[in-house]
Design an enzyme around this catalytic site. Sequence first.
Site, short mmCIF file in Angstrom:
data_model
loop_
_atom_site.label_atom_id
_atom_site.label_comp_id
_atom_site.label_asym_id
_atom_site.label_seq_id
_atom_site.Cartn_x
_atom_site.Cartn_y
_atom_site.Cartn_z
CB SER A 27 -2.01 16.25 8.47
OG SER A 27 -1.60 15.33 7.48
CB THR A 72 -3.51 9.04 7.09
OG1 THR A 72 -2.25 8.50 6.72
CG2 THR A 72 -3.63 9.05 8.61
CE LYS A 76 -3.87 7.74 2.43
NZ LYS A 76 -2.72 8.09 1.60
CG ASN A 99 -5.92 12.07 0.10
OD1 ASN A 99 -6.83 12.56 -0.56
ND2 ASN A 99 -4.68 12.52 0.03
N GLY A 139 6.92 -1.59 -6.32
CA GLY A 139 5.80 -1.82 -5.42
C GLY A 139 4.48 -1.80 -6.17
CB ALA A 140 2.12 -3.83 -7.19
CG ASN A 161 4.93 -5.83 -5.77
OD1 ASN A 161 5.50 -5.09 -4.97
ND2 ASN A 161 3.88 -6.55 -5.44
CG ASP A 165 0.05 -13.48 -9.55
OD1 ASP A 165 0.57 -13.59 -10.67
OD2 ASP A 165 -0.31 -14.45 -8.85
CG MET A 221 5.87 7.60 -3.29
SD MET A 221 4.57 6.58 -4.00
CE MET A 221 3.16 7.18 -3.11
P1 ATR Z 1 0.88 0.57 0.78
O1 ATR Z 1 -0.59 0.80 0.87
O2 ATR Z 1 1.70 1.51 1.62
O3 ATR Z 1 1.39 0.42 -0.61
P2 ATR Z 1 0.82 -2.24 0.97
O4 ATR Z 1 -0.44 -2.31 0.22
O5 ATR Z 1 1.01 -3.11 2.16
O6 ATR Z 1 1.09 -0.81 1.52
O7 ATR Z 1 2.00 -2.46 -0.07
C1 ATR Z 1 3.31 -2.43 0.33
C2 ATR Z 1 4.20 -2.66 -0.87
O8 ATR Z 1 5.54 -2.76 -0.42
C3 ATR Z 1 3.90 -3.91 -1.62
O9 ATR Z 1 4.18 -3.72 -2.98
C4 ATR Z 1 4.87 -4.91 -0.99
O10 ATR Z 1 5.22 -5.99 -1.81
P3 ATR Z 1 4.26 -7.30 -1.91
O11 ATR Z 1 3.07 -6.88 -2.72
O12 ATR Z 1 5.09 -8.30 -2.61
O13 ATR Z 1 3.92 -7.66 -0.50
C5 ATR Z 1 6.07 -4.02 -0.82
N1 ATR Z 1 7.04 -4.45 0.20
C6 ATR Z 1 6.91 -4.31 1.54
N2 ATR Z 1 8.01 -4.78 2.16
C7 ATR Z 1 8.85 -5.21 1.19
C8 ATR Z 1 10.16 -5.78 1.18
N3 ATR Z 1 10.84 -6.01 2.32
N4 ATR Z 1 10.71 -6.09 -0.01
C9 ATR Z 1 10.04 -5.86 -1.15
N5 ATR Z 1 8.81 -5.32 -1.23
C10 ATR Z 1 8.23 -5.00 -0.07
#
Ligand code: ATR
Length: 277
Positions: A27, A72, A76, A99, A139-140, A161, A165, A221
């Site tokens: 940044s 960051t 956040k 952010n 991802g979620a 994800n 859930d 991302m």
């Molecule tokens: P961020 O804020 O960067 O999204 P986070 O809230 O920790 O970080 O979320 C990370 C995401 O990456 C989640 O969707 C996580 O899946 P879970 O919700 O099932 O934990 C996903 N993730 C991280 N490592 C993973 C892996 N090895 N395989 C699949 N999904 C992964």
Amino acid sequence: MTYHDVEPLNGVDRYAVVGNPIAHSKSPFIHEAFAQQTGQAMTYERVLAPVDGFDATVKALIKQGYKGLNVTVPFKFEAYKICDSLSARAQSSGAGAVNTLINTNGKVHGDNTDGAGLRRDIEQNLGFSIENKDILILGAGGAAHGVLNSLVGAKQITIANRNLDKALQLATSISNGSACPFESLERPYDLIINATSAGLTDSALPISDAIFSKNTLAYDMMYGRETPFMAQARRNGAQVADGLGMLVEQAAEAFYLWRGVHPDTQPVMDKIRAIAI
Ligand code: ATR
């Protein structure tokens, strides 16, 4: 009075990015390049906040007269809670994440430019319209939450994800959303956004090659490395992009909030890629 009308305390306005860790943040480079390009008198620093000391760090910086802060990982969500006021998009981002902080006479206004940055990168820089597209988000977590609202106009948004859930919860926050496990994805999508952090550990996601086609834009991302997701997308003929454009565009949007000027992002992206910082 707008944010841009605030007079500098001593001729040069100070800004900073607050995080933990922070040493590798790009940044400062980005905002210094924007400032130079647009002729703005400002400085931009990295500030390491203790994991349990975000609130105190921000209060001290505001007291010292810093005009704006970027926030960051991992702060956040905390940033969202300490603001005196919030922008509509920060409020409506289901994430409850901020952010960008703007200091107006000691009052802190919070905004979130991540979604706008992603959309601008995809539409303006990559020339891919979101409108009416069939989108898959992998991802979620916080990253997925933060950008979901910027995808308005999509035909449908599927969220996959590991923890189903969390995907279900996120999908119910939008009218055109649905959720499923990675393993049941079996058809191509127009746009696939990898919002997992799996790439950080070079972990491959259990996703089928069938979700990619030559018309797919596969957007990770993450930036700074070729993730297994990007490699798989490339093998299957998809167009591939990393998150560097999003990083620079979210910064440009924050810069605009602070200074009222839109910098030209392309030269800054080119420079970062050229010197691989
Ligand atoms: P961020 O804020 O960067 O999204 P986070 O809230 O920790 O970080 O979320 C990370 C995401 O990456 C989640 O969707 C996580 O899946 P879970 O919700 O099932 O934990 C996903 N993730 C991280 N490592 C993973 C892996 N090895 N395989 C699949 N999904 C992964």
